[in-house]
Scaffold this motif. Structure first.
Motif, PDB file in Angstrom:
ATOM      1  N   ILE A  90     -11.344   8.139   4.196  1.00 23.58           N
ATOM      2  CA  ILE A  90     -10.612   7.455   3.340  1.00 23.58           C
ATOM      3  C   ILE A  90     -11.179   7.147   2.246  1.00 23.58           C
ATOM      4  CG2 ILE A  90     -11.134   5.105   4.188  1.00 23.58           C
ATOM      5  CD1 ILE A  90      -8.552   4.012   3.195  1.00 23.58           C
ATOM      6  N   PHE A  91     -10.779   7.858   0.787  1.00 23.77           N
ATOM      7  CA  PHE A  91     -11.441   7.907  -0.438  1.00 23.77           C
ATOM      8  C   PHE A  91     -11.170   6.887  -1.201  1.00 23.77           C
ATOM      9  CE2 PHE A  91     -11.187  12.084   1.842  1.00 23.77           C
ATOM     10  CZ  PHE A  91     -12.395  12.239   1.981  1.00 23.77           C
ATOM     11  N   ASN A  92     -11.571   7.168  -2.570  1.00 24.52           N
ATOM     12  CA  ASN A  92     -11.838   6.137  -3.527  1.00 24.52           C
ATOM     13  C   ASN A  92     -10.668   5.364  -3.793  1.00 24.52           C
ATOM     14  OD1 ASN A  92     -12.823   4.231  -5.283  1.00 24.52           O
ATOM     15  ND2 ASN A  92     -13.509   5.996  -6.815  1.00 24.52           N
ATOM     16  N   LYS A  93      -9.634   6.168  -3.947  1.00 25.11           N
ATOM     17  CA  LYS A  93      -8.179   5.672  -4.709  1.00 25.11           C
ATOM     18  C   LYS A  93      -7.480   4.648  -3.600  1.00 25.11           C
ATOM     19  CE  LYS A  93      -3.723   6.652  -6.135  1.00 25.11           C
ATOM     20  NZ  LYS A  93      -2.826   5.914  -5.085  1.00 25.11           N
ATOM     21  N   CYS A  94      -7.618   5.262  -2.130  1.00 27.42           N
ATOM     22  CA  CYS A  94      -6.917   4.445  -1.076  1.00 27.42           C
ATOM     23  C   CYS A  94      -7.907   3.310  -0.864  1.00 27.42           C
ATOM     24  CB  CYS A  94      -6.650   5.488  -0.145  1.00 27.42           C
ATOM     25  SG  CYS A  94      -5.193   6.644  -0.566  1.00 27.42           S
ATOM     26  N   CYS A  95      -9.273   3.358  -0.849  1.00 24.35           N
ATOM     27  CA  CYS A  95      -9.793   2.263  -0.437  1.00 24.35           C
ATOM     28  C   CYS A  95      -9.761   1.196  -1.412  1.00 24.35           C
ATOM     29  CB  CYS A  95     -11.612   2.823  -0.772  1.00 24.35           C
ATOM     30  SG  CYS A  95     -12.182   3.564   0.806  1.00 24.35           S
ATOM     31  N   GLU A 103      -7.048   0.438  -2.772  1.00 25.46           N
ATOM     32  CA  GLU A 103      -5.550  -0.030  -2.315  1.00 25.46           C
ATOM     33  C   GLU A 103      -6.027  -1.035  -1.208  1.00 25.46           C
ATOM     34  OE1 GLU A 103      -1.908   1.920  -2.171  1.00 25.46           O
ATOM     35  OE2 GLU A 103      -2.445   3.579  -3.713  1.00 25.46           O
ATOM     36  N   LEU A 104      -6.579  -0.589  -0.199  1.00 23.92           N
ATOM     37  CA  LEU A 104      -7.036  -1.055   0.997  1.00 23.92           C
ATOM     38  C   LEU A 104      -7.614  -2.629   0.759  1.00 23.92           C
ATOM     39  CD1 LEU A 104      -6.746  -1.110   4.018  1.00 23.92           C
ATOM     40  CD2 LEU A 104      -9.222  -0.193   3.978  1.00 23.92           C
ATOM     41  N   VAL A 105      -8.510  -2.440  -0.151  1.00 21.04           N
ATOM     42  CA  VAL A 105      -9.403  -3.591  -0.430  1.00 21.04           C
ATOM     43  C   VAL A 105      -8.571  -4.664  -1.219  1.00 21.04           C
ATOM     44  CG1 VAL A 105     -11.441  -4.479  -1.774  1.00 21.04           C
ATOM     45  CG2 VAL A 105     -11.387  -2.588  -0.361  1.00 21.04           C
ATOM     46  N   VAL A 106      -7.735  -4.038  -2.028  1.00 23.30           N
ATOM     47  CA  VAL A 106      -6.731  -5.063  -2.839  1.00 23.30           C
ATOM     48  C   VAL A 106      -6.022  -6.104  -1.705  1.00 23.30           C
ATOM     49  CG1 VAL A 106      -4.530  -5.111  -4.351  1.00 23.30           C
ATOM     50  CG2 VAL A 106      -6.796  -3.719  -4.794  1.00 23.30           C
ATOM     51  N   LEU A 107      -5.385  -5.197  -0.838  1.00 24.16           N
ATOM     52  CA  LEU A 107      -4.552  -5.813   0.206  1.00 24.16           C
ATOM     53  C   LEU A 107      -5.399  -7.228   0.882  1.00 24.16           C
ATOM     54  CD1 LEU A 107      -3.117  -2.993   2.587  1.00 24.16           C
ATOM     55  CD2 LEU A 107      -2.036  -4.310   0.973  1.00 24.16           C
ATOM     56  N   MET A 117       1.046  -1.199  -0.037  1.00 25.34           N
ATOM     57  CA  MET A 117      -0.072  -0.055  -0.067  1.00 25.34           C
ATOM     58  C   MET A 117       0.929   1.401  -0.104  1.00 25.34           C
ATOM     59  SD  MET A 117      -3.306   0.824   2.509  1.00 25.34           S
ATOM     60  CE  MET A 117      -4.361   1.826   2.205  1.00 25.34           C
ATOM     61  N   GLY A 118       0.432   2.107  -0.790  1.00 24.56           N
ATOM     62  CA  GLY A 118       1.612   3.257  -0.821  1.00 24.56           C
ATOM     63  C   GLY A 118       1.530   4.206   0.173  1.00 24.56           C
ATOM     64  N   LEU A 119       2.288   4.901   0.515  1.00 28.28           N
ATOM     65  CA  LEU A 119       2.431   5.948   1.539  1.00 28.28           C
ATOM     66  C   LEU A 119       1.399   6.995   1.682  1.00 28.28           C
ATOM     67  CD1 LEU A 119       3.855   6.592   4.388  1.00 28.28           C
ATOM     68  CD2 LEU A 119       5.404   7.997   3.148  1.00 28.28           C
ATOM     69  N   PRO A 120       0.935   7.443   0.568  1.00 35.97           N
ATOM     70  CA  PRO A 120      -0.334   8.571   0.783  1.00 35.97           C
ATOM     71  C   PRO A 120      -1.271   7.874   1.317  1.00 35.97           C
ATOM     72  CG  PRO A 120       1.210   9.019  -1.333  1.00 35.97           C
ATOM     73  CD  PRO A 120       1.682   7.592  -0.758  1.00 35.97           C
ATOM     74  N   CYS A 121      -1.596   6.721   0.774  1.00 34.24           N
ATOM     75  CA  CYS A 121      -2.879   6.003   1.176  1.00 34.24           C
ATOM     76  C   CYS A 121      -2.918   5.325   2.425  1.00 34.24           C
ATOM     77  CB  CYS A 121      -3.323   4.800   0.137  1.00 34.24           C
ATOM     78  SG  CYS A 121      -3.693   5.341  -1.305  1.00 34.24           S
ATOM     79  N   VAL A 122      -1.621   5.023   3.026  1.00 34.08           N
ATOM     80  CA  VAL A 122      -1.346   4.667   4.432  1.00 34.08           C
ATOM     81  C   VAL A 122      -1.666   6.012   5.385  1.00 34.08           C
ATOM     82  CG1 VAL A 122       0.298   3.924   6.027  1.00 34.08           C
ATOM     83  CG2 VAL A 122       0.315   2.786   4.208  1.00 34.08           C
ATOM     84  N   LEU A 123      -1.478   6.970   4.891  1.00 37.58           N
ATOM     85  CA  LEU A 123      -1.352   8.324   5.357  1.00 37.58           C
ATOM     86  C   LEU A 123      -2.908   8.653   5.643  1.00 37.58           C
ATOM     87  CD1 LEU A 123       1.621  10.382   4.319  1.00 37.58           C
ATOM     88  CD2 LEU A 123       1.454   9.624   6.556  1.00 37.58           C
ATOM     89  N   GLU A 124      -3.520   8.089   4.773  1.00 36.30           N
ATOM     90  CA  GLU A 124      -5.088   8.510   4.488  1.00 36.30           C
ATOM     91  C   GLU A 124      -5.776   7.376   5.371  1.00 36.30           C
ATOM     92  OE1 GLU A 124      -8.232   8.236   0.915  1.00 36.30           O
ATOM     93  OE2 GLU A 124      -6.600   9.861   0.892  1.00 36.30           O
ATOM     94  N   ALA A 125      -5.471   6.161   5.354  1.00 35.16           N
ATOM     95  CA  ALA A 125      -6.296   5.088   6.241  1.00 35.16           C
ATOM     96  C   ALA A 125      -5.891   4.987   7.368  1.00 35.16           C
ATOM     97  CB  ALA A 125      -5.777   3.955   5.457  1.00 35.16           C
ATOM     98  N   PHE A 126      -4.720   5.305   7.965  1.00 36.18           N
ATOM     99  CA  PHE A 126      -4.274   5.206   9.351  1.00 36.18           C
ATOM    100  C   PHE A 126      -5.251   6.306  10.204  1.00 36.18           C
ATOM    101  CE2 PHE A 126      -1.827   6.323  13.275  1.00 36.18           C
ATOM    102  CZ  PHE A 126      -1.387   4.989  13.549  1.00 36.18           C
ATOM    103  N   PRO A 127      -5.159   7.354   9.869  1.00 39.93           N
ATOM    104  CA  PRO A 127      -6.088   8.240  10.643  1.00 39.93           C
ATOM    105  C   PRO A 127      -7.782   7.730  10.524  1.00 39.93           C
ATOM    106  CG  PRO A 127      -4.727   9.609   9.374  1.00 39.93           C
ATOM    107  CD  PRO A 127      -4.779   8.198   9.083  1.00 39.93           C
TER     108      PRO A 127
END
Length: 116
Positions: free
Chosen positions: A57-62, A64-68, A39-49
């Motif tokens: 957490i928004f579409n792009k990072c969601c 990435e999270l679901v792919v995990l 998971m890319g750092l920008p998405c980790v920074l969004e998911a963690f909080p």
């Protein structure tokens, strides 16, 4: 600016700490599947909080999270909770927020009208 620094430190801890403190099961799941780097750092920074504080957490990072996958997501959250830095957090509350974040992401990426 200080908030970004604090989140950066927490994210680094989220991604790298806990090898000694983690339960064998969570640590093994994470290491065997190389989850810490998927998971890319920008998405980790969004998911963690969204899980450990208040945030969204928004579409792009969601995506990435679901792919995990849910197993990875749960293992990373549980391992983070084992870190002494998070001893004051309620595990039940964090697990509930983790499940809520996961479910929100599933709904968001399955939505015919995804948000930005």
């Amino acid at each position: 600016m200080e908030s970004l620094h604090v989140y950066s430190v927490l994210v680094v801890l989220f991604l790298t700490c806990g090898a000694v403190m983690a339960t064998k099961e969570n640590d093994q799941i994470i290491k065997e599947n190389n989850y810490e780097t998927k998971m890319g750092l920008p998405c980790v920074l969004e998911a963690f909080p969204s899980i450990f504080k208040t945030g969204s957490i928004f579409n792009k990072c969601c995506g990435e999270l679901v792919v995990l996958g849910k197993v990875c997501h749960s293992a990373l959250v549980k391992r983070t909770l084992e870190n002494p830095l998070f001893k004051d957090l309620s595990p039940a509350t964090i697990i509930a927020k983790s499940i809520q974040t996961w479910n929100n992401c599933l709904a968001l990426i399955d939505s015919p009208f995804p948000s930005a």
